[in-house]
Enzyme design. Structure first.
Site: not given
Ligand code: NAD
Ligand code: UGA
Length: 316
Positions: A148
């Site tokens: 990823y």
């Molecule tokens: P999410 O999965 O809730 O939202 C992403 C949305 O994109 C989904 O609703 C999905 O249906 C849509 N999508 C994916 N591929 C598509 C396509 N080809 N055409 C149209 N729609 C499409 O994810 P999120 O957690 O809201 O993340 C949003 C963005 O932030 C992403 O780019 C993710 O990589 C980034 N990000 C998220 C986190 C986090 O902690 N949630 C952290 C770092 C980066």
């Molecule tokens: C999250 C998002 O899922 C990614 O899309 C995003 O890009 C990323 O943050 C980011 O900051 O870039 P992550 O930090 O793995 O990734 O987020 P969580 O799924 O909330 O996990 C946080 C921590 O909890 C990790 O260390 C994971 O190993 C741990 N974890 C997660 C558990 O111990 N148990 C679980 O059931 C889920």
């Protein structure tokens, strides 16, 4: 102002669209409802938006839609659509990550190039850092340790190419583990809260001493809107929550908030998971006047309240 938000039915995209509408912007949202998690949850995410006159929605895949008119009509593009999730990005699944994180970004940038857009904001991730010294600074050497993370780094690099060669007004934000209402059901805090509320077991990967810089979603949204409005172009900016906390500490806080004891099982560390994340946010402070406002305990209270009331908590 008019904006296009991709991934609008997702966690962060739906909050961003609401934030833009509150400022009086017109917002078009696109989402294909990928099946990474349930469509019902994503439709619920859109519920507030659909009642707003300033909002329009198109269901469709960014690799298939024409997009010409959508991009010609807007001032700002916020590209949040992606295939998220660190731990599921190995093996056969990688094809979805390439498709939705790399190919989609390239197509969007190709279609947007040359248009008089004010800003193209790309959502990147702390996962591009991998094993990197803390606090993570934007110019650190990047060694992602998950597939990823590799695809998010590729999408950043594409953004920079279009900035450099076509003067596309691209700005890249590295979000750090975002949480709050509507958090994705695969993410740790959502899973932990749901399990505690339902008296179910929580699985911790590793010993729980791994740390995260958790960022509350309203802070993420504020930074994203500020990034759209700032002068800088071609920049990469960390957006973190301002504190580094262990996973075990988050559980303790959740037990205090819910007044319930968590049932915890520790299993092996998952491949692709970074051990620690912590953002240096001095660049965000300098360029965006960004200062995270929501402290972890306060943000967790809000996420608990959301999951305690949401009807979808059992459909994940
Ligand atoms: P999410 O999965 O809730 O939202 C992403 C949305 O994109 C989904 O609703 C999905 O249906 C849509 N999508 C994916 N591929 C598509 C396509 N080809 N055409 C149209 N729609 C499409 O994810 P999120 O957690 O809201 O993340 C949003 C963005 O932030 C992403 O780019 C993710 O990589 C980034 N990000 C998220 C986190 C986090 O902690 N949630 C952290 C770092 C980066
Ligand atoms: C999250 C998002 O899922 C990614 O899309 C995003 O890009 C990323 O943050 C980011 O900051 O870039 P992550 O930090 O793995 O990734 O987020 P969580 O799924 O909330 O996990 C946080 C921590 O909890 C990790 O260390 C994971 O190993 C741990 N974890 C997660 C558990 O111990 N148990 C679980 O059931 C889920």
């Amino acid at each position: 102002m008019k904006a296009l938000v991709t991934g609008v039915a997702g966690f962060i995209g739906s909050h961003l669209a609401e934030g833009l509408l509150k400022l009086g912007w017109g917002v078009k949202g696109i989402d294909s409802f990928t099946d990474y998690y349930s469509r019902k949850i994503k439709e619920d995410n859109l519920r507030n938006l659909k009642g707003d006159k300033g909002f329009s929605f198109q269901e469709g895949d960014l690799l298939e839609l024409n997009l010409k008119k959508d991009l010609e009509e807007i001032d700002y593009l916020f590209h949040l659509a992606a295939q998220p999730g660190v731990r599921k990005s190995w093996g056969k699944n990688f094809e979805y990550y390439i498709r939705n994180n790399i190919t989609v970004t390239q197509r969007l940038l190709e279609k947007a190039k040359g248009l008089p857009l004010k800003k193209v904001v790309l959502a990147s991730s702390s996962s591009v850092y991998g094993e990197s010294p803390l606090p993570m600074k934007e110019d650190n050497v990047l060694r992602p340790i998950s597939p990823y993370g590799v695809t998010k780094l590729a999408s950043e690099k594409l953004g920079y190419l279009y900035y450099r060669s076509y003067k596309a007004p691209v700005i890249i934000l590295r979000y750090f583990t975002v949480y709050g209402s509507r958090q994705r059901p695969d993410m740790a805090l959502h899973r932990f809260i749901k399990a505690i509320l339902n008296n179910e077991e929580i699985t911790i990967y590793g010993d729980g001493n791994q740390t995260r810089d958790f960022t509350y979603v309203s802070d993420t949204v504020e930074a994203t809107i500020k990034a759209a409005q700032c002068e800088a172009g071609g920049e990469i900016i960390n957006i973190g929550g301002g504190a580094q906390v262990t996973v075990n500490e988050t559980l303790k806080i959740l037990e205090e908030i819910t007044k319930k004891k968590a049932k915890v099982r520790y299993i092996e560390k998952q491949k692709g998971d970074m051990l620690h994340t912590f953002a240096d946010i001095s660049k965000a402070k300098r360029l965006l006047d960004y200062q995270p406002k929501v402290k972890l305990r306060e943000g967790l209270k809000k996420e608990v309240a959301w999951l305690a009331t949401t009807k979808t908590q059992n459909s994940t």
